[in-house]
Structure formats: C-alpha cells, structure tokens
Design an enzyme around this catalytic site. Structure first.
Site, PDB file in Angstrom:
ATOM      1  N   ASP A  51      -4.791  -9.370 -11.210  1.00  0.00           N
ATOM      2  CA  ASP A  51      -5.060  -7.956 -10.944  1.00  0.00           C
ATOM      3  C   ASP A  51      -4.166  -7.048 -11.794  1.00  0.00           C
ATOM      4  O   ASP A  51      -3.491  -6.161 -11.284  1.00  0.00           O
ATOM      5  CB  ASP A  51      -4.888  -7.654  -9.449  1.00  0.00           C
ATOM      6  CG  ASP A  51      -5.558  -6.337  -9.044  1.00  0.00           C
ATOM      7  OD1 ASP A  51      -6.371  -5.818  -9.825  1.00  0.00           O
ATOM      8  OD2 ASP A  51      -5.263  -5.836  -7.945  1.00  0.00           O
TER       9      ASP A  51
ATOM     10  N   GLY B  20      -2.975  -0.339  -0.341  1.00  0.00           N
ATOM     11  CA  GLY B  20      -4.047  -0.961  -1.107  1.00  0.00           C
ATOM     12  C   GLY B  20      -4.972  -1.674  -0.153  1.00  0.00           C
ATOM     13  O   GLY B  20      -4.912  -1.463   1.052  1.00  0.00           O
TER      14      GLY B  20
ATOM     15  N   GLY C  90       2.475   3.772  -0.508  1.00  0.00           N
ATOM     16  CA  GLY C  90       1.244   3.295  -1.130  1.00  0.00           C
ATOM     17  C   GLY C  90       0.454   2.435  -0.175  1.00  0.00           C
ATOM     18  O   GLY C  90       0.998   1.895   0.800  1.00  0.00           O
TER      19      GLY C  90
ATOM     20  N   VAL D 160       2.780  -0.200   1.499  1.00  0.00           N
ATOM     21  CA  VAL D 160       4.142  -0.281   0.973  1.00  0.00           C
ATOM     22  C   VAL D 160       4.976   0.879   1.514  1.00  0.00           C
ATOM     23  O   VAL D 160       4.509   2.024   1.553  1.00  0.00           O
ATOM     24  CB  VAL D 160       4.143  -0.231  -0.574  1.00  0.00           C
ATOM     25  CG1 VAL D 160       5.556  -0.438  -1.109  1.00  0.00           C
ATOM     26  CG2 VAL D 160       3.208  -1.280  -1.140  1.00  0.00           C
TER      27      VAL D 160
END
Ligand SMILES: *[C@@H]1O[C@H](CO)[C@@H](O)[C@H](O)[C@H]1NC(C)=O
Ligand SMILES: *[C@@H]1O[C@H](CO)[C@@H](O)[C@H](O)[C@H]1NC(C)=O
Ligand SMILES: *[C@@H]1O[C@H](CO)[C@@H](O)[C@H](O)[C@H]1NC(C)=O
Ligand SMILES: *[C@@H]1O[C@H](CO)[C@@H](O)[C@H](O)[C@H]1NC(C)=O
Ligand SMILES: *[C@@H]1O[C@H](CO)[C@@H](O)[C@H](O)[C@H]1NC(C)=O
Ligand SMILES: *[C@@H]1O[C@H](CO)[C@@H](O)[C@H](O)[C@H]1NC(C)=O
Ligand SMILES: *[C@@H]1O[C@H](CO)[C@@H](O)[C@H](O)[C@H]1NC(C)=O
Length: 787
Positions: free
Chosen positions: A613, A497, A495, A502
C-alpha cells in the site's frame, strides 16, 4: 526523333486510358484534389457513396465517406475524426502518390504514404482504395475502420472500432470500443474509464478469428480458419440488394445493424443489436450516475442522491458529489452522514468495486453495515446477500422487472442532501466554482481500500511459512492501560483509515519523554496471538533510516495496538499537494529515500516484506523532512473477510498494480508499480487522479481527452508520446534547469508502471537508474501503440 514519337504516343495512350478509366470506374488520378467548402467529392461508380469533406454543424469538416444517395448522408468513415478541418482545407492525391489532408493552416496529415500509388478509387461498397499501376490495392479505408462496418468488410484479429462521442453531432472518438482481440474473443468495453468489457463473444482460444459482414447475405458473424464460429445477425430484410446496410458501434456502447430501403425508404431501421439491456453497458451513465431503461430502448441517466451532473445538458457524462466528504475523516461523526435508500435498484456485477459481502435476510442489517464501514460508500441487498461497495460508484441501475427484492443504499453527507434540495439544476459556473475551490476532491478517490482477492492466497501462504530470525528484538510490550494514559484516553486522533485509527501520545521510555503515534488496529487477524506477535516481530526487526520505527505494541484481550515514533512533519501527501515550499532538490531526495526504504524491505529483510500500500499518505516526513515509509508489514495483520475464504489484501485505487485483479501471483513488483505512480506524483506535483479536471474540460467541451487529463499516468504517457514534456514544466525554472534528470525520472516512473510485472525493474535497478549508473531505456508503454 523516334524517341519523341514514342513519348507522344505513350502520352496519348495514357491520356485516352485515363479518360476511359474515369468514365467507367471513376478512377481518381494523381494530382486530383478536393477542397473543404466547395461541393466537390469523389463518387463511387454507382453514386451510392461519396468521399470528400463532410460538413459538421460547427462549420468544420471531416474528410470522410458517406452514403450519398440518401438525404441523411450518413457518415461511415473519416480520416480525421479527432481533428476536424477548417474551410479551405484540401485532400490531395499528390503526384507522388500520397493521399494528404492539408489543413487550412498548412499542417499536412498523410492519410497514406505509399509511394507506388498510381490512382485511387471509391468502390461501390464504400471502400476508398489506392491502387498501384497494376491495379493492385495498396491501401484501403476498410483496413482502418472508425465506428462502422459495411457490407463486404472483414475485420481481422486486432482490429478496434471506436464509437462516436455523440451520435450525429460529435464524431470524435467516444468511450466505447469493439475489439477483435488477439485471443480470439470479440469484446465490447468502455475503455476510457475502468476498462472492463460488458459483452464478449466467448470465442477465446479460437485462432485467427475475424468479424465478417457478408456481402451476399448481409449477415454478420465471426469466423476462424474452420468456418463460422458464432453468428451475430440471423435475419435481414430481403432482397438484400434493395437495402443499404451498416453496422455501427454506437455512442451508447451497442453494436447495431441498420438498413435503409433504397426504394422509397425514409430512414434507417434497426434490424439487430448486440446489447438488449442498455443499462448493462459499463459506465453508461458515468461515474456516480444511475441508469434506468423501462422499455430497454431509451436510456435515462440521473445522478445518485447526493450527487449532481457534471454537465446538466448531457447527464450521461456522470456526476460529482454535492459536498466533498471523506467518510473516514477523523473529525466526522455518524450524524454527518445518512443513507439514501433506492428500492428496486442494484449495481451491476462489478467485483472490482466490491469491498465485501455477507449473507443476511435482514435488509436493515445491510443498511447498518454500509453506514458503519467508513470505506463503504454504498451497498446493495439482493438475494439475502449484502454487498458493500467502495468509491467510485459505477453502474448503478434500476432493476427490471420490479420485484422489490433488491435495495441499494447510498451513503451521503447530510450537507450534500440539503444541497440537493436547494438546487434543482445548478448552473455549470456555480458548480465549477464550488468544485475548484475544493481541493480535497481527489481525496475521495484516495481512500484506502481494503478488498478481497482469492488469488493472493499463494502469496500470503508463502509469506507465512517464513519464520523471523530468532534475534533479540528491541520491542516493548505495553499494556492497554499504559497506552490509554499515554494518549489521554484516546482523545487526540490524528488519522483514521480503513483498518485503524491513529492517536498521538507521550510515553516515558528509559526515563525520557517520547512523543509517539499509537495505531489502534480494528480489523486484525483473529487466528491467535501467535500470528499477531510473529508479524509484529517481523516489523520490529526492521531498522532503516527511511522506515518509520516501531517502538512497541499492545496485545491484550481484543486490543491490538502498535506504537511508532511520531513523525511531526506530516505526510508526503500534504507536503506535495499543499505545501508551497517543495523544492525540486528536496523532492528528488524524498524520491531517493522512499526507493531506498523499499529496497531494504524487498531485498534486505528476512523474510521479505511487501508493503502492498505505497502511497503518499503512507510516507511520513521526520523532523528533518526526510522521507520515512509507514505502515509496512501490516498487510498480513488484516482480518479475513467473513464470507470468503480469501485473505484481505490492501491497496489503494490508483496505486494498485493491475495484477491484483488478475490470475497471477502477487510479488514485490506491486510495490514497484505503486512507487512508479508515487514517483510521478512527486516530480509532477500532481495527484494520481484529479477529478476536477473532468469539469475543467467541460469548458472546452472536449470529451475526447477527459480521462487522459484526469489520471496522472495516462496524462504523463500522453505528454511523453506527444513529445511536449518540456512545455508542461515551462513555469518551473528549477525543473527546467535540471530537465534531463526530470525526463529520466519520468521514464523511470513509466518503467515502474508497466502493466507486465516482469518488465518492471526491481527496486535495486530503480535506484541504479535514479543514480544514473544504469541506462534508462524507452519504457514499453511509450513504444506501444496508442489504443
Ligand atoms: C453547395 O451546395 C449547397 C446546397 O446544394 C449550396 O447552397 C451551396 O451554395 C453550394 N456551395 C458551393 C460552393 O457550390
Ligand atoms: C492540393 O490541391 C490544391 C488544389 O488543386 C492545390 O492548390 C494545392 O497546392 C495542392 N496541395 C498539395 C500539397 O499538393
Ligand atoms: C492546424 O489546424 C489543425 C486543425 O485545426 C490543428 O490540429 C493543427 O494543430 C494546426 N496546426 C498549427 C501549426 O497550428
Ligand atoms: C510521409 O511522407 C512525408 C514526406 O513525403 C513525411 O514528411 C511524413 O512524415 C510521412 N508520414 C508518415 C506517416 O510516414
Ligand atoms: C487469417 O484469416 C484471414 C481472413 O480470414 C486470412 O486472410 C489469413 O490468411 C489467415 N491467416 C492465417 C495465418 O491463417
Ligand atoms: C458469404 O456468404 C456466402 C453464402 O453463404 C458464402 O459463400 C461466402 O463464402 C461468404 N463470404 C465470406 C467472406 O464469408
Ligand atoms: C479536526 O479538527 C481539528 C479542530 O477543528 C483540526 O485542527 C484538525 O485539522 C481536524 N483534522 C482533520 C483530519 O480534519
């Protein structure tokens, strides 16, 4: 006998009176009616105005008022702009005194329900009034204007005027609004998308203002109790009685005053307009559109490079990406994207869409910054400042006069640009097919946004002063080398962002092999190791079954990494929107889990942790498919923006509480707001925004409802207000069988998204409501008038 005589006399008297009245003032008596399709209408005494059924091009009718003596028959008011009537519908002034529109299918719409009406009258100024027996006005069309103001009309505080959808073609409610706000300001705004004003009268603080269209001078101005506070029109052709006058908020978002010469005129002439630069009107060319207007008269809407029009016949409706891409996609590489340069263009000042800005005299440096930041979709270089913009892109425009001192950069996918060259004006059906097949569409809106806000400083400071308790923390400090080996040299990226990437990895802990997720932070605070360690310790102190557990960290040279337990079942996002096996009971359990995790962060942690978030991408499912909140405690680890003194705040569009953008302190209630949106997503199995719905709407050619449908919370509110919640879950037997709970959860979701944070429940109360131990009332947003 005497009684009969009196009755006869009084009847005669009433009869003669009514004849007299009809002749001199065109009074409309009880029992009168007009039928759509016949040519009958109610005239004002002078014949300047008429009320009746106004025929539309599509064969339908609006019950309304128009200028009757001019060939254009310009419509100035209607009672049913969003619900046109069919041939054969009637308007009756009933014997009970009600003014009723009866659709041809029998549905009755009460234009007014006063019971003491004894007659009606269309006044010569174009005002339809209902009168009681003493000729006192009890209702008037001037009190509920649509898009036009006429001479003699005074709009008090609180009045809202809405533009048409499309000039003299579609009279339904469009996207622009003129509001005489209760704070004394007059504001023009595009209320359907990103409700932000583009003009205001700067009269905030004045008490009891109203907008006057003066009957004797034909000038428009704003007054308060002391007199004129601001003039709008300053000059009109004279003598004013030779002209018809009207002021209208147009489908282009302008407020304009027009005149028509009664003697020999042949068209409306513009005498004044509020907006002189049409491209400053918010969202005038829609999402991803590009506005140009060389003469400041006509508006020319195009799409930004890499985007195509939603409706080729109506370019101002906005555009959509040719190819759906997530610039932050873990698998994408820099060569997948390109920058399209538009000289002499900028984005209108719209701080909401600014990611950050920095000073540079080098335009190439700006272009590179746009390319390098995966959250950034565009940028503009102007006045030696480079501003990075996030999605969605609004208000891009050509700047005039051309001075070559500003440049806009649009990040596009290489494929998108190739598409652009292939098709010139793609057919709607092809577009639709490609859109609908692309389920990742909404993703582009769901990308994490990191942006700056000076007002969050108090919150950040308050947080920093709280020291973690000095207890033994079970956190392991890893070396960078250890993590490099554990992740196989950072090969298995799962992942990415805005501020981190990650990777999965395997570590040996206490002799056991454990699968972990390693999060490499990219934009971390640099003030010193102490801050980083403090925040990591705060996270390390947490322990709850609905939180992803932090195992350790790495804090070596410039490397800042966090090591978490690996959640194998992915994110709630993929479960909700991709997985077919999402049972109702399981979804409820997940909602409870998230609520409990948040309650722990807000009320059981010392210091309190505000997540900032909450969204489905930040809720992970463990081996037993139980929900665990991820990424908490990170809000304070992010780096300060280079150019501002503010601290970075995290949040994702759509889940972000409105107070992030306002001058109020940010509290744990921002998480409650995001939880509310998430809860609605969970129970409706729908993303908070579904851009493709705009396109689905195209098939019905019904602009009026597009945004309510596109944005989940608006849509839910609409459904609740319309009372058709049950019909939208008709297909889901599980939910129908538990409808009461579904309804309650919907209400809880709506409570959580109250725009006023103090009205939102705490997470503790949310859980009590979910459990049924506390009554769930009707949320204020449901009670509020539809604006
Ligand atoms: C209404 O007026 C139009 C034009 O004046 C005419 O063509 C039409 O036949 C009239 N309809 C009725 C029902 O009188
Ligand atoms: C309205 O007027 C029409 C025509 O006069 C009549 O047929 C109809 O029954 C009336 N409807 C109501 C609700 O009064
Ligand atoms: C009757 O027609 C009107 C106007 O087209 C529509 O809004 C309404 O929903 C219809 N009512 C019924 C019961 O079909
Ligand atoms: C007006 O009165 C009728 C009955 O006379 C009622 O059915 C209707 O709901 C009322 N409408 C409003 C807006 O009060
Ligand atoms: C506010 O202004 C309106 C119109 O000018 C006036 O009729 C009304 O009395 C005023 N209200 C107050 C509370 O002063
Ligand atoms: C309209 O203007 C006239 C002349 O300036 C003034 O006397 C009058 O009070 C104004 N009317 C309103 C409603 O402001
Ligand atoms: C990245 O690519 C791999 C292999 O093509 C695929 O399995 C994986 O799902 C992709 N990841 C993302 C986030 O698209």
């Amino acid at each position: 006998m005497a009684a009969t005589k009196i009755l006869v006399y009084s009847l005669l008297f009433a009869f003669s009176l009514s004849c007299f009245a009809q002749e001199t003032t065109n009074r409309i008596e009880l029992g009168s009616s007009i039928t759509a399709g016949s040519n009958s209408s109610w005239q004002s005494p002078s014949g300047d105005f008429a009320f009746g059924f106004y025929p539309l091009a599509n064969g339908h009718f609006l019950a309304g008022i128009w200028f009757d003596k001019i060939p254009e028959k310009t419509l100035v008011w209607s009672a049913n702009r969003d619900d046109p009537a069919q041939m054969g519908s009637t308007v009756n002034l009933t014997l009970n005194g009600q003014l009723v529109l009866t659709h041809s299918n029998g549905t009755e719409i009460f234009i007014d329900n006063s019971t003491f009406t004894s007659s009606a009258l269309l006044q010569d100024k174009g005002n339809l009034v209902l009168l009681d027996s003493s000729s006192k006005i009890i209702w008037e069309s001037f009190d509920s204007p649509t898009d036009t103001i006429l001479l003699g009309q005074v709009l008090p505080m609180g009045t809202k005027l809405y533009s048409n959808a499309n000039g003299a073609i579609d009279y339904s409610t469009g996207k622009y609004r003129l509001e005489i706000q209760m704070d004394g300001n007059l504001v023009l705004s595009a209320f359907r998308f990103a409700d932000r004003g583009y003009w205001n009268s700067i009269t905030a603080g004045k008490k009891n203002v109203s907008l006057v269209f003066n009957q004797s001078t034909a000038l428009m101005y704003i007054v308060d109790d002391t007199g004129i506070v601001s003039s709008m029109t300053t000059e009109v052709p004279t003598p004013i009685e030779n002209y018809y006058h009207r002021a209208t908020i147009t489908d282009r978002g302008n407020l304009q005053q027009w005149v028509y010469n009664k003697r020999g005129g042949n068209r409306w002439t513009l005498v004044w307009q509020r907006i002189t630069e049409p491209c400053i009107v918010n969202t005038i060319c829609g999402v991803f559109g590009f506005c140009s207007s060389p003469d400041n008269k006509e508006v020319n809407c195009k799409c930004l490079p890499g985007y195509s029009p939603l409706d080729p016949n109506n370019p101002s409706r906005g555009c959509y990406p040719n190819v759906m891409v997530d610039f932050c996609d873990a698998n994408s590489t820099a060569s997948d994207f390109a920058i399209e340069v538009i000289e002499n263009a900028d984005f209108l000042n719209d701080e909401f869409a600014d990611l950050s800005h920095f000073r540079t005299t080098d335009v190439n440096e700006c272009e590179k910054a746009v390319m390098d930041d995966c959250l950034c979709a565009a940028g503009v270089w102007y006045d030696s400042t480079c501003t990075k913009k996030r999605l969605p892109l609004l208000n891009a425009r050509r700047s005039y006069p051309s001075t070559n001192d500003r440049v806009a950069f649009i990040k596009v996918s290489q494929m998108g640009i190739q598409e652009q060259h292939k098709k010139d004006s793609p057919s709607r059906v092809v577009l639709l097919a490609s859109l609908l097949s692309c389920s990742v569409l909404a993703l582009i809106f769901g990308i994490t946004v990191v942006y700056n806000h000076p007002l969050t400083q108090p919150y950040i400071h308050a947080q920093q002063s709280a020291k973690p308790k000095s207890v033994e923390i079970n956190l392991k400090a890893f070396s960078f080398q250890e993590l490099r080996e554990a992740t196989n040299d950072f090969k298995s990226r799962i992942g990415r962002g805005g501020f981190s990437t990650v990777y999965t990895g395997v570590l040996t802990l206490d002799g056991k092999e454990v699968e972990v997720a390693v999060k490499q932070l990219e934009k971390v605070i640099e003030q010193g190791d102490k801050d980083f360690l403090t925040e990591v310790q705060v996270i390390g102190l947490t322990h709850h079954k609905n939180l992803v557990r932090l195992i350790g960290f790495c804090n070596e040279h410039k490397h800042r990494l966090l090591v978490y337990e690996l959640m194998k079942n992915g994110t709630l996002s993929s479960f909700l929107f991709a997985d077919e096996n999402r049972s109702w009971d399981h979804r409820i359990e997940i909602a409870f889990g998230i609520a409990r995790g948040l309650l722990y962060l807000h009320e059981e942690c010392e210091p309190q942790i505000i997540h900032c978030d909450i969204k489905p991408q930040n809720v992970l499912l463990d081996n037993n498919c139980k929900a665990k909140i991820a990424d908490f405690g990170l809000a304070k680890l992010l780096k300060k923006d280079q150019t501002r003194t503010s601290t970075v705040v995290r949040g994702t569009m759509g889940y972000m509480a409105p107070e992030w953008l306002k001058n109020v302190p940010v509290t744990a209630k921002v998480d409650v707001y995001s939880f509310g949106v998430l809860l609605l997503e969970i129970i409706f199995c729908r993303k908070h925004v579904e851009l493709h719905r705009v396109t689905e709407e195209l098939l019905q050619v019904d602009e009026g409802t597009q945004v309510e449908d596109m944005i989940l919370v608006d849509w839910v509110l609409c459904c609740v207000k319309a009372g058709n919640l049950r019909s939208i879950v008709n297909h889901d037997l599980e939910v129908l069988g538990d409808f009461k709970r579904f309804e309650t959860m919907t209400m809880i979701g709506l409570w959580c998204i109250c725009s006023n944070p103090t009205l939102r429940p705490s997470m503790k109360k949310v859980i009590q409501m979910l459990e049924g131990t506390v009554e769930v009332g009707v949320p204020p947003e449901v009670v509020a008038q539809i604006s």
